[in-house]
Write a protein that holds these residues in place. Structure first.
Motif, PDB file in Angstrom:
ATOM      1  N   GLY A 129      63.206  34.035  -8.291  1.00  0.00           N
ATOM      2  CA  GLY A 129      63.252  33.160  -7.581  1.00  0.00           C
ATOM      3  C   GLY A 129      63.458  31.809  -8.253  1.00  0.00           C
ATOM      4  O   GLY A 129      63.582  31.474  -9.555  1.00  0.00           O
ATOM      5  N   PRO A 130      63.131  30.503  -7.587  1.00  0.00           N
ATOM      6  CA  PRO A 130      63.189  29.291  -8.431  1.00  0.00           C
ATOM      7  C   PRO A 130      62.177  29.013  -9.245  1.00  0.00           C
ATOM      8  O   PRO A 130      62.332  28.390 -10.362  1.00  0.00           O
ATOM      9  CB  PRO A 130      62.876  28.368  -7.328  1.00  0.00           C
ATOM     10  CG  PRO A 130      62.378  28.937  -6.082  1.00  0.00           C
ATOM     11  CD  PRO A 130      63.040  30.470  -6.201  1.00  0.00           C
ATOM     12  N   PRO A 152      59.819  23.426  -4.163  1.00  0.00           N
ATOM     13  CA  PRO A 152      59.535  24.223  -2.702  1.00  0.00           C
ATOM     14  C   PRO A 152      60.262  25.474  -3.071  1.00  0.00           C
ATOM     15  O   PRO A 152      61.198  25.638  -3.662  1.00  0.00           O
ATOM     16  CB  PRO A 152      60.394  23.355  -1.868  1.00  0.00           C
ATOM     17  CG  PRO A 152      60.461  22.046  -2.311  1.00  0.00           C
ATOM     18  CD  PRO A 152      60.676  21.984  -3.998  1.00  0.00           C
ATOM     19  N   GLY A 153      59.589  26.664  -2.717  1.00  0.00           N
ATOM     20  CA  GLY A 153      60.195  27.927  -2.736  1.00  0.00           C
ATOM     21  C   GLY A 153      59.677  28.721  -3.890  1.00  0.00           C
ATOM     22  O   GLY A 153      59.587  29.863  -3.859  1.00  0.00           O
ATOM     23  N   GLU A 155      57.043  30.698  -6.112  1.00  0.00           N
ATOM     24  CA  GLU A 155      55.886  31.445  -5.692  1.00  0.00           C
ATOM     25  C   GLU A 155      54.570  31.023  -6.355  1.00  0.00           C
ATOM     26  O   GLU A 155      54.418  30.456  -7.515  1.00  0.00           O
ATOM     27  CB  GLU A 155      56.229  32.825  -6.403  1.00  0.00           C
ATOM     28  CG  GLU A 155      54.933  34.039  -5.926  1.00  0.00           C
ATOM     29  CD  GLU A 155      55.400  35.375  -6.525  1.00  0.00           C
ATOM     30  OE1 GLU A 155      54.623  36.354  -6.315  1.00  0.00           O
ATOM     31  OE2 GLU A 155      56.404  35.489  -6.979  1.00  0.00           O
TER      32      GLU A 155
END
Length: 204
Positions: A129-130, A152-153, A155
């Motif tokens: 993810g990011p 945002p986004g 974890e």
């Protein structure tokens, strides 16, 4: 008298008019129907002009329309300011320079920068993810949400045995850039002062 209608004997036939019982019954039934319809119409008119007593009685029941009111505004959360948060920026991707570039931008936004470099073996090339925001258990509701407004986004994870108050921003393969600064500032303001949640209340 003679001829066809000769009267014989001492009894005379009585000349009666035809009975009209059938007409009388029909007339009585029709009159009753007219009176019934007229009485019902009069009652309806009275009910309309007197405000509909039955309708008001039904309206006094418990089936009332829900009335939505906003609950009192919650007290602002005691969150740390960016300048009170130390962030270690670690790159878990194969792209070079991301850690320093991201750290420089976070510094402009008021965060204190700690270590800058490559991620540990535990996360290197393993974050799809990011990014991952990592910190001690005490940071779950304090530092990590504040840092999360910038990415945002990402974890969020905590480590029970972790010492100190510093948090890590581990950059993943899905990282493109930090949130635009105006968007991040709005998210930070909303985090510190959440909007009141509407509450439903029945009212008549």
């Amino acid at each position: 008298m003679g001829g066809k209608y000769r009267i014989k004997g001492n009894k005379y036939p009585r000349m009666r008019r035809p009975r009209r019982r059938g007409r009388l019954v029909v007339l009585v039934v029709a009159s009753a129907a007219v009176l019934g319809v007229g009485g019902w119409g009069t009652w309806q008119l009275i009910d309309v002009f007197t405000g509909g007593g039955r309708a008001s009685a039904a309206g006094s029941g418990t089936d009332c329309a829900p009335e939505t009111k906003a609950s009192p505004s919650p007290s602002p959360k005691a969150l740390p300011e960016p300048r009170a948060i130390t962030v270690n920026v670690l790159n878990a991707t194969a792209r070079s320079g991301l850690a320093k570039q991201t750290a420089d931008e976070l510094k402009k936004r008021g965060f204190k920068i700690g270590d800058v470099g490559n991620a540990t073996k535990q996360y290197d090339k393993k974050v799809k993810g990011p990014g991952v925001l990592l910190g001690p258990a005490s940071a779950l509701d304090t530092s990590l949400p504040v840092l999360g407004t910038q990415l945002p986004g990402a974890e969020r994870r905590t480590e029970e045995a972790r010492k100190g108050a510093a948090v890590d921003l581990v950059i993943g393969d899905g990282f493109r850039e930090l949130a635009k600064r105006p968007d991040a500032d709005r998210a930070l303001t909303k985090l510190a002062r959440p909007e009141p949640a509407p509450s439903s209340k029945k009212g008549c």
